[in-house]
Scaffold this active site. Structure first.
Site, PDB file in Angstrom:
ATOM      1  N   TYR A 187      17.961  45.490  44.229  1.00 51.06           N
ATOM      2  CA  TYR A 187      18.150  44.863  44.893  1.00 51.06           C
ATOM      3  C   TYR A 187      19.332  45.469  43.889  1.00 51.06           C
ATOM      4  O   TYR A 187      20.755  46.402  44.754  1.00 51.06           O
ATOM      5  CB  TYR A 187      19.036  43.636  44.165  1.00 51.06           C
ATOM      6  N   THR A 239      29.157  44.961  42.423  1.00 53.85           N
ATOM      7  CA  THR A 239      28.428  44.005  41.512  1.00 53.85           C
ATOM      8  C   THR A 239      28.560  44.816  39.925  1.00 53.85           C
ATOM      9  O   THR A 239      28.688  45.861  40.286  1.00 53.85           O
ATOM     10  CB  THR A 239      27.051  43.535  41.607  1.00 53.85           C
ATOM     11  N   LYS A 257      22.224  48.174  45.754  1.00 55.17           N
ATOM     12  CA  LYS A 257      24.037  48.216  45.872  1.00 55.17           C
ATOM     13  C   LYS A 257      24.949  49.518  45.171  1.00 55.17           C
ATOM     14  O   LYS A 257      25.858  49.973  45.825  1.00 55.17           O
ATOM     15  CB  LYS A 257      24.633  47.045  44.837  1.00 55.17           C
ATOM     16  N   GLU A 309      26.148  45.080  38.191  1.00 53.52           N
ATOM     17  CA  GLU A 309      24.677  45.309  37.959  1.00 53.52           C
ATOM     18  C   GLU A 309      24.086  47.302  38.584  1.00 53.52           C
ATOM     19  O   GLU A 309      23.491  47.334  38.022  1.00 53.52           O
ATOM     20  CB  GLU A 309      23.534  44.872  38.491  1.00 53.52           C
TER      21      GLU A 309
HETATM   22  P1  NAD Z   1      24.945  35.452  48.869  1.00 52.15           P
HETATM   23  O1  NAD Z   1      22.699  35.384  49.458  1.00 52.15           O
HETATM   24  O2  NAD Z   1      24.446  34.059  48.775  1.00 52.15           O
HETATM   25  O3  NAD Z   1      24.868  35.710  50.687  1.00 52.15           O
HETATM   26  C1  NAD Z   1      24.547  36.749  51.520  1.00 52.15           C
HETATM   27  C2  NAD Z   1      25.302  36.062  52.670  1.00 52.15           C
HETATM   28  O4  NAD Z   1      25.068  37.196  53.380  1.00 52.15           O
HETATM   29  C3  NAD Z   1      23.958  35.265  53.450  1.00 52.15           C
HETATM   30  O5  NAD Z   1      24.609  34.478  54.025  1.00 52.15           O
HETATM   31  C4  NAD Z   1      23.182  35.730  54.821  1.00 52.15           C
HETATM   32  O6  NAD Z   1      22.756  34.986  55.563  1.00 52.15           O
HETATM   33  C5  NAD Z   1      24.584  36.771  55.081  1.00 52.15           C
HETATM   34  N1  NAD Z   1      23.142  38.584  54.842  1.00 52.15           N
HETATM   35  C6  NAD Z   1      22.030  38.714  54.146  1.00 52.15           C
HETATM   36  N2  NAD Z   1      22.092  40.003  55.475  1.00 52.15           N
HETATM   37  C7  NAD Z   1      23.003  39.904  56.450  1.00 52.15           C
HETATM   38  C8  NAD Z   1      22.577  41.024  57.165  1.00 52.15           C
HETATM   39  N3  NAD Z   1      21.962  41.467  57.966  1.00 52.15           N
HETATM   40  N4  NAD Z   1      23.919  40.289  58.586  1.00 52.15           N
HETATM   41  C9  NAD Z   1      25.245  39.553  58.037  1.00 52.15           C
HETATM   42  N5  NAD Z   1      24.380  38.830  57.201  1.00 52.15           N
HETATM   43  C10 NAD Z   1      23.566  39.043  56.292  1.00 52.15           C
HETATM   44  O7  NAD Z   1      25.166  36.267  48.729  1.00 52.15           O
HETATM   45  P2  NAD Z   1      26.339  36.128  47.194  1.00 52.15           P
HETATM   46  O8  NAD Z   1      25.832  35.586  45.998  1.00 52.15           O
HETATM   47  O9  NAD Z   1      27.616  35.246  48.007  1.00 52.15           O
HETATM   48  O10 NAD Z   1      26.545  37.623  46.995  1.00 52.15           O
HETATM   49  C11 NAD Z   1      27.849  38.431  48.039  1.00 52.15           C
HETATM   50  C12 NAD Z   1      28.356  39.402  47.906  1.00 52.15           C
HETATM   51  O11 NAD Z   1      29.012  39.644  46.672  1.00 52.15           O
HETATM   52  C13 NAD Z   1      26.443  40.818  47.767  1.00 52.15           C
HETATM   53  O12 NAD Z   1      27.475  41.971  47.982  1.00 52.15           O
HETATM   54  C14 NAD Z   1      26.254  40.638  46.530  1.00 52.15           C
HETATM   55  O13 NAD Z   1      26.072  41.708  46.213  1.00 52.15           O
HETATM   56  C15 NAD Z   1      28.305  40.586  45.689  1.00 52.15           C
HETATM   57  N6  NAD Z   1      27.850  40.166  43.933  1.00 52.15           N
HETATM   58  C16 NAD Z   1      27.106  38.648  44.211  1.00 52.15           C
HETATM   59  C17 NAD Z   1      27.202  38.094  42.617  1.00 52.15           C
HETATM   60  C18 NAD Z   1      26.583  36.824  42.405  1.00 52.15           C
HETATM   61  O14 NAD Z   1      27.385  36.656  41.317  1.00 52.15           O
HETATM   62  N7  NAD Z   1      26.393  36.180  42.935  1.00 52.15           N
HETATM   63  C19 NAD Z   1      28.432  38.981  41.545  1.00 52.15           C
HETATM   64  C20 NAD Z   1      28.565  40.098  42.005  1.00 52.15           C
HETATM   65  C21 NAD Z   1      28.548  40.418  42.848  1.00 52.15           C
HETATM   66  O1  DAU Z   2      25.994  40.665  38.151  1.00 54.83           O
HETATM   67  C1  DAU Z   2      26.146  40.253  39.008  1.00 54.83           C
HETATM   68  C2  DAU Z   2      24.621  39.686  39.695  1.00 54.83           C
HETATM   69  O2  DAU Z   2      24.433  38.265  39.690  1.00 54.83           O
HETATM   70  C3  DAU Z   2      24.706  39.703  40.923  1.00 54.83           C
HETATM   71  O3  DAU Z   2      25.205  41.130  42.043  1.00 54.83           O
HETATM   72  C4  DAU Z   2      23.643  39.320  41.636  1.00 54.83           C
HETATM   73  O4  DAU Z   2      23.980  39.071  43.013  1.00 54.83           O
HETATM   74  C5  DAU Z   2      23.449  37.883  41.828  1.00 54.83           C
HETATM   75  O5  DAU Z   2      22.242  36.999  41.519  1.00 54.83           O
HETATM   76  C6  DAU Z   2      23.066  37.301  39.612  1.00 54.83           C
HETATM   77  O6  DAU Z   2      22.057  38.275  39.319  1.00 54.83           O
HETATM   78  P1  DAU Z   2      20.870  37.587  38.148  1.00 54.83           P
HETATM   79  O7  DAU Z   2      19.994  38.418  38.280  1.00 54.83           O
HETATM   80  O8  DAU Z   2      22.147  38.001  37.146  1.00 54.83           O
HETATM   81  O9  DAU Z   2      21.495  36.469  38.408  1.00 54.83           O
HETATM   82  P2  DAU Z   2      20.433  34.953  38.647  1.00 54.83           P
HETATM   83  O10 DAU Z   2      21.253  34.129  38.568  1.00 54.83           O
HETATM   84  O11 DAU Z   2      19.075  35.020  39.200  1.00 54.83           O
HETATM   85  O12 DAU Z   2      19.790  34.910  36.657  1.00 54.83           O
HETATM   86  C7  DAU Z   2      20.623  35.302  35.389  1.00 54.83           C
HETATM   87  C8  DAU Z   2      20.316  35.252  34.497  1.00 54.83           C
HETATM   88  O13 DAU Z   2      19.310  33.968  33.652  1.00 54.83           O
HETATM   89  C9  DAU Z   2      19.266  35.688  34.696  1.00 54.83           C
HETATM   90  O14 DAU Z   2      19.127  36.330  33.075  1.00 54.83           O
HETATM   91  C10 DAU Z   2      18.071  35.934  34.846  1.00 54.83           C
HETATM   92  C11 DAU Z   2      18.055  33.852  33.890  1.00 54.83           C
HETATM   93  N1  DAU Z   2      17.015  33.299  34.283  1.00 54.83           N
HETATM   94  C12 DAU Z   2      17.176  32.743  36.173  1.00 54.83           C
HETATM   95  C13 DAU Z   2      16.541  32.653  36.972  1.00 54.83           C
HETATM   96  C14 DAU Z   2      16.986  31.633  38.393  1.00 54.83           C
HETATM   97  C15 DAU Z   2      16.606  31.968  34.053  1.00 54.83           C
HETATM   98  O15 DAU Z   2      16.262  32.038  32.783  1.00 54.83           O
HETATM   99  N2  DAU Z   2      16.155  31.038  35.062  1.00 54.83           N
HETATM  100  C16 DAU Z   2      15.965  30.993  36.610  1.00 54.83           C
HETATM  101  O16 DAU Z   2      15.614  29.949  36.678  1.00 54.83           O
END
Ligand code: NAD
Ligand code: DAU
Length: 343
Positions: free
Chosen positions: A155, A128, A159, A130
């Site tokens: 978090y 990520t 990572k 972050e």
């Molecule tokens: P998510 O929380 O939607 O999915 C995570 C999945 O991992 C879930 O299905 C959960 O059951 C599984 N999991 C958790 N712990 C586990 C374990 N111990 N063993 C096996 N499975 C396990 O997350 P996401 O948003 O799909 O993120 C996926 C990856 O991408 C993560 O590594 C996250 O750091 C990275 N990432 C996310 C974002 C974002 O915006 N969501 C952005 C950049 C990177």
């Molecule tokens: O930047 C990549 C990351 O993006 C990933 O690594 C994380 O797994 C993913 O969860 C996401 O992290 P954020 O903390 O940025 O995402 P989130 O959706 O929780 O929040 C996005 C922005 O919106 C953040 O500035 C907080 C704000 N927010 C979030 C929620 C849930 C609100 O204002 N209202 C809300 O209800």
């Protein structure tokens, strides 16, 4: 070492029942139909087998923990490529209870690295933006592959730790791994605790959307399919040991503007939302410079600039509107948990 081919490559996808991993499974089935896919997922609160329902008969699904050494050893020994998505992913949860983040993100990644080392398999580690911490709102710079690590939350620090482990295993043991750091994803199958699906499902549930603090924070939004096309390109053409930044140049809209856009696209007034408590330690601004990926590997995102983001949001709104079964049962519990914190 089996190279990235279009034949019967075996791919192990960790966290494939989650948001990005699930979309990656669908993307891979569509664009690489000959691949043999195995998904390992613990099915935490964030994992959902309904995400994989349309392809369940075409993949192997294993419910298990990436910290389980014996299981990971077996699954890695049987595959060609590991794409590692599994993680605890939500910042707000990491502020309430950091331990699962340390366990899954660090010990889980360590467990995968050891198996990959033992069997000499290709690994791509998903990370990520972050890990870099945040930028000031008026800072015109963007994160690059050489930006120093400075994570803010439990978090992001776990990572960051996992990225360091991957780099150390490449340098010390010569494993065949790449890393990507991507910005905030949105799209179908995203857990409704996250910002964009929370607001869409709030409106669909007659609840006002919730904006943390002033909402001036900036996230560099990317559609999940653009993230996943980049991951495939890195698997195909990426240099072993290298890191690639993934971002779609959407760092010009702040949270307030995104929530206003969602309200308007869903037929509400643009001010149809309320302010709630801010997140402690809230990162201000993320912005990604993905020129290495674009110039060296030829990657191009589909959902970019204002129109791209609007189209991506519209498609996402449609998806949540048409797939209430996927999220509705959890909605009240998610909102109750937030309400306890004034969010
Ligand atoms: P998510 O929380 O939607 O999915 C995570 C999945 O991992 C879930 O299905 C959960 O059951 C599984 N999991 C958790 N712990 C586990 C374990 N111990 N063993 C096996 N499975 C396990 O997350 P996401 O948003 O799909 O993120 C996926 C990856 O991408 C993560 O590594 C996250 O750091 C990275 N990432 C996310 C974002 C974002 O915006 N969501 C952005 C950049 C990177
Ligand atoms: O930047 C990549 C990351 O993006 C990933 O690594 C994380 O797994 C993913 O969860 C996401 O992290 P954020 O903390 O940025 O995402 P989130 O959706 O929780 O929040 C996005 C922005 O919106 C953040 O500035 C907080 C704000 N927010 C979030 C929620 C849930 C609100 O204002 N209202 C809300 O209800």
């Amino acid at each position: 070492m089996v190279l990235y081919t279009n034949s019967m490559t075996k791919m192990l996808i960790t966290g494939g029942a989650g948001f990005i991993g699930g979309n990656f499974v669908h993307y891979t089935r569509k664009h690489y139909p000959n691949y043999q896919l195995t998904v390992i997922d613990k099915l935490t609160y964030a994992g959902n087998t309904r995400t994989l329902e349309p392809v369940m008969d075409k993949i192997e699904f294993v419910q298990g923990d990436i910290c389980d050494r014996e299981l990971i050893d077996k699954l890695v020994s049987e595959t060609d490529i590991v794409v590692h998505f599994a993680a605890e992913s939500h910042n707000d949860n990491s502020l309430r209870n950091p331990w699962p983040f340390v366990e899954t993100n660090i010990i889980g990644t360590y467990t995968i690295l050891e198996a990959v080392r033992k069997y000499n398999k290709r690994l791509h580690h998903i990370s990520t933006d972050e890990v870099f911490g945040d930028l000031e709102l008026d800072d015109p710079n963007r994160f690059t592959e050489t930006t120093s690590y400075n994570p803010s939350s439990p978090y992001s620090s776990t990572k960051a730790g996992s990225d360091h482990l991957v780099r150390a295993w490449v340098r010390s043991f010569g494993i065949q791994a790449t890393i990507s750091n991507c910005s905030n994803n949105y799209g179908p199958y995203q857990h409704i605790e996250k910002f964009i699906p929370r607001q869409i499902t709030n409106i669909l549930s007659d609840i006002k959307p919730k904006l943390y603090g002033t909402g001036e924070q900036v996230r560099d939004w990317i559609h999940v399919d653009d993230h996943n096309s980049a991951v495939h390109l890195i698997l195909e053409k990426g240099v072993i040991g290298d890191t690639y930044i993934i971002g779609a140049d959407n760092d010009h809209v702040n949270n307030k503007q995104v929530i206003e856009m969602i309200c308007e696209l869903m037929g509400k007034g643009k001010d149809f939302y309320e302010h709630v408590n801010d997140r402690p330690g809230h990162d201000m601004r993320y912005a990604m410079n993905s020129s290495k990926l674009r110039n060296e590997l030829g990657w191009q995102p589909q959902y970019t600039d204002n129109d791209g983001m609007k189209n991506g949001l519209l498609a996402t709104i449609d998806w949540y509107t048409n797939n209430r079964d996927w999220w509705q049962a959890e909605k009240m519990a998610v909102e109750k948990k937030y309400a306890e914190q004034g969010q």
